[in-house]
Write an enzyme that holds these catalytic residues in place. Structure first.
Site, PDB file in Angstrom:
ATOM      1  N   ASP A  62      43.860  14.412   4.325  1.00 64.63           N
ATOM      2  CA  ASP A  62      42.934  14.454   3.206  1.00 64.63           C
ATOM      3  C   ASP A  62      43.717  14.009   1.967  1.00 64.63           C
ATOM      4  O   ASP A  62      44.950  13.908   2.005  1.00 64.63           O
ATOM      5  CB  ASP A  62      42.401  15.870   3.036  1.00 64.63           C
ATOM      6  N   ASP A  64      42.507  14.653  -1.982  1.00 63.43           N
ATOM      7  CA  ASP A  64      42.363  15.645  -3.056  1.00 63.43           C
ATOM      8  C   ASP A  64      42.861  17.014  -2.614  1.00 63.43           C
ATOM      9  O   ASP A  64      42.387  17.573  -1.617  1.00 63.43           O
ATOM     10  CB  ASP A  64      40.885  15.787  -3.449  1.00 63.43           C
ATOM     11  N   ASP A 224      43.029  20.745   2.739  1.00 63.72           N
ATOM     12  CA  ASP A 224      43.157  21.862   1.803  1.00 63.72           C
ATOM     13  C   ASP A 224      41.860  22.605   1.549  1.00 63.72           C
ATOM     14  O   ASP A 224      41.873  23.644   0.897  1.00 63.72           O
ATOM     15  CB  ASP A 224      43.691  21.358   0.456  1.00 63.72           C
TER      16      ASP A 224
END
Length: 286
Positions: A62, A64, A224
């Site tokens: 990922d 961000d 996250d």
């Protein structure tokens, strides 16, 4: 302003690994994957653990909150713009509200979550304006998560394939990757909104595997957010959660195989060392 600090068929084709800035990478694709069901989560988790990867061939990331600690910038941009339109009675949204209701979601979904009574085009314009604020902040303040350089070197040294898979809009994703100096590192960039369904559905991660020519049995994911962890688990891959901003329990409850603080966390390097030993042992026996 305070200085604080988004239509491809699953027809398999040979692996294509263009560098990030090349034209073929930035094309739209649409995925038709199996229907997603919450019951897939527990089943896929049982089938997907870091110890089951044999051998490791690819790592999916990922962007961000995973490669960079960008959530404070998104929180600030949303807080300012939502306060301007009187959202929540004009009270600024809290960090807890941001984590629970915004983090990890794609903008089309947020149009309905945050602005359900607005006409869709007006809501989309609001999201576009918010992303412009984010990109301005990111250009000035975006920093990599601790240990990212070390991890990227390890990945390259071991000849692993890699893709960035994100719900961020393409301009945001390309900007963040450029700022982090990872334009040549990633072989694929998959945008959730350019697939049939974005995270928490598995489509973006399934697309990444297809583009890299790798099986889910030979890859794992760094994520996250709860949305991202669920997407990875639904795609039948182990997920390493990064507790950069989201609580460790939320990531574990969503199905993360292990949760780390950052890429310098000793837990991560123990996992990588074990995977390396397992891969080398398989090469010897074959």
């Amino acid at each position: 302003m305070l200085p604080l600090l988004q239509q491809c068929s699953l027809h398999f084709k040979p692996s294509i690994n263009p560098v990030l800035h090349s034209t073929p990478l930035f094309r739209n694709i649409s995925i038709n994957s199996r229907a997603f069901s919450p019951r897939m989560t527990s089943f896929s988790l049982r089938q997907s653990s870091l110890g089951s990867i044999a051998p490791l061939e690819a790592i999916l990331f990922d962007i961000d909150g995973t490669l960079c600690d960008s959530d404070p910038l998104h929180h600030y941009a949303f807080r300012e713009m939502l306060q301007e339109i009187g959202f929540n009675g004009g009270e600024p949204i809290s960090k807890e509200f941001f984590i629970k209701n915004i983090s990890g979601m794609h903008n089309e979904e947020l149009c309905h979550v945050l602005l359900p009574n607005w006409e869709i085009e007006r809501a989309r314009k609001f999201m576009d304006d918010k992303e412009a604020i984010f990109r301005r902040l990111a250009s000035e303040q975006l920093k990599p998560v601790t240990g990212l350089d070390k991890l990227c070197k390890w990945v390259e040294d071991h000849g692993l394939k890699r893709a960035a898979v994100t719900n961020a809009p393409r301009p945001n994703a390309e900007l963040m990757i450029s700022i982090l100096g990872l334009g040549e590192f990633f072989q694929q960039l998959i945008i959730g909104s350019e697939c049939e369904r974005a995270k928490p559905f598995p489509d973006p991660y399934l697309k990444a595997l297809q583009e890299l020519g790798v099986s889910s049995a030979h890859a794992f994911i760094f994520e996250d957010s709860v949305s991202g962890v669920k997407a990875g688990v639904a795609a039948a891959m182990p997920v390493v959660g990064l507790a950069t901003r989201n609580p460790e329990k939320l990531l574990s409850d969503a199905g993360a195989s292990v949760v780390i603080k950052d890429f310098a966390d000793s837990k991560l390097w123990t996992v990588l060392e074990n995977l390396e030993k397992k891969t080398e042992a398989m090469k010897i026996t074959t």
